[in-house]
Design a protein around this motif. Structure first.
Motif, PDB file in Angstrom:
ATOM      1  N   MET A  77     -25.069 -32.264  25.681  1.00 29.44           N
ATOM      2  CA  MET A  77     -25.924 -33.314  26.238  1.00 29.44           C
ATOM      3  C   MET A  77     -27.374 -32.889  26.195  1.00 29.44           C
ATOM      4  SD  MET A  77     -25.713 -34.923  30.001  1.00 29.44           S
ATOM      5  CE  MET A  77     -27.105 -35.705  30.734  1.00 29.44           C
ATOM      6  N   LYS A 135     -31.024 -33.982  27.997  1.00 29.86           N
ATOM      7  CA  LYS A 135     -31.774 -34.739  28.994  1.00 29.86           C
ATOM      8  C   LYS A 135     -33.222 -34.730  28.562  1.00 29.86           C
ATOM      9  CE  LYS A 135     -33.213 -36.474  32.948  1.00 29.86           C
ATOM     10  NZ  LYS A 135     -33.433 -37.884  33.027  1.00 29.86           N
ATOM     11  N   THR A 172     -37.045 -35.826  29.333  1.00 24.95           N
ATOM     12  CA  THR A 172     -37.910 -36.216  30.446  1.00 24.95           C
ATOM     13  C   THR A 172     -39.339 -36.436  29.974  1.00 24.95           C
ATOM     14  OG1 THR A 172     -38.359 -33.905  30.983  1.00 24.95           O
ATOM     15  CG2 THR A 172     -36.527 -34.940  32.125  1.00 24.95           C
ATOM     16  N   LYS A 201     -24.282 -36.678  23.952  1.00 25.54           N
ATOM     17  CA  LYS A 201     -24.788 -37.440  25.085  1.00 25.54           C
ATOM     18  C   LYS A 201     -26.302 -37.332  25.137  1.00 25.54           C
ATOM     19  CE  LYS A 201     -20.717 -36.811  27.992  1.00 25.54           C
ATOM     20  NZ  LYS A 201     -20.256 -36.368  29.316  1.00 25.54           N
ATOM     21  N   ASP A 232     -29.574 -38.480  27.560  1.00 30.64           N
ATOM     22  CA  ASP A 232     -29.989 -38.970  28.871  1.00 30.64           C
ATOM     23  C   ASP A 232     -31.492 -39.219  28.870  1.00 30.64           C
ATOM     24  OD1 ASP A 232     -30.534 -39.475  31.521  1.00 30.64           O
ATOM     25  OD2 ASP A 232     -29.434 -37.753  32.291  1.00 30.64           O
ATOM     26  N   SER A 251     -32.739 -41.226  31.261  1.00 33.91           N
ATOM     27  CA  SER A 251     -32.919 -41.831  32.585  1.00 33.91           C
ATOM     28  C   SER A 251     -34.218 -41.375  33.242  1.00 33.91           C
ATOM     29  CB  SER A 251     -31.734 -41.487  33.492  1.00 33.91           C
ATOM     30  OG  SER A 251     -31.671 -40.102  33.730  1.00 33.91           O
ATOM     31  N   TRP A 278     -22.711 -41.434  24.086  1.00 34.60           N
ATOM     32  CA  TRP A 278     -23.041 -41.753  25.469  1.00 34.60           C
ATOM     33  C   TRP A 278     -24.554 -41.802  25.599  1.00 34.60           C
ATOM     34  CZ3 TRP A 278     -25.660 -39.204  29.405  1.00 34.60           C
ATOM     35  CH2 TRP A 278     -25.348 -39.557  30.723  1.00 34.60           C
ATOM     36  N   LEU A 279     -25.061 -42.790  26.342  1.00 36.90           N
ATOM     37  CA  LEU A 279     -26.506 -42.964  26.518  1.00 36.90           C
ATOM     38  C   LEU A 279     -26.783 -43.423  27.938  1.00 36.90           C
ATOM     39  CD1 LEU A 279     -29.407 -43.239  25.255  1.00 36.90           C
ATOM     40  CD2 LEU A 279     -28.788 -45.608  24.758  1.00 36.90           C
ATOM     41  N   ASP A 280     -27.776 -42.821  28.584  1.00 36.02           N
ATOM     42  CA  ASP A 280     -28.198 -43.239  29.920  1.00 36.02           C
ATOM     43  C   ASP A 280     -29.651 -43.661  29.854  1.00 36.02           C
ATOM     44  OD1 ASP A 280     -28.813 -43.619  32.599  1.00 36.02           O
ATOM     45  OD2 ASP A 280     -28.020 -41.685  33.250  1.00 36.02           O
ATOM     46  N   SER A 327     -30.842 -45.550  32.577  1.00 37.37           N
ATOM     47  CA  SER A 327     -31.109 -46.004  33.947  1.00 37.37           C
ATOM     48  C   SER A 327     -32.466 -45.504  34.427  1.00 37.37           C
ATOM     49  CB  SER A 327     -30.003 -45.513  34.883  1.00 37.37           C
ATOM     50  OG  SER A 327     -29.993 -44.102  34.947  1.00 37.37           O
TER      51      SER A 327
END
Length: 102
Positions: free
Chosen positions: A25, A27, A29, A51, A53, A55, A79-81, A83
């Motif tokens: 994954m 992340k 930012t 994955k 992220d 978010s 998978w993707l976030d 939010s």
């Protein structure tokens, strides 16, 4: 006799079994209109991360087409976030349209 806490030695967690591996994954930012195109361009050829992220960033209707283009190109992501961004209904529709083309 003085007690300073539990007398059991520190134990390492047992190694994970092969079927317990986690999907790789990423992340991401601090993404906004100034750098989202570059991040998505770099991830188009990703074959490592399953994955992604995004978010809690500042992705909005004007910048989400870069994410949509990434989704149409990258066949590795599962998978993707998104939010916590500012997509609104229009931005969600852009992402959904890209996913329907995969």
């Amino acid at each position: 006799k003085t007690l300073n806490g539990p007398s059991t030695p520190n134990k390492k967690a047992p190694p994970k079994e092969p079927d317990e591996t986690e999907d790789p994954m990423l992340k991401v930012t601090a993404v906004d209109y100034t750098n989202l195109d570059a991040v998505c361009l770099a991830l188009k050829t990703n074959t490592t991360f399953l994955k992604l992220d995004f978010s809690g960033n500042k992705i909005d209707v004007d910048t989400v087409p870069a994410v949509a283009d990434l989704l149409r190109t990258n066949n590795t992501l599962t998978w993707l976030d998104l939010s916590g961004n500012e997509l609104l209904n229009e931005g969600v529709a852009i992402v959904a349209g890209a996913l329907s083309q995969c």
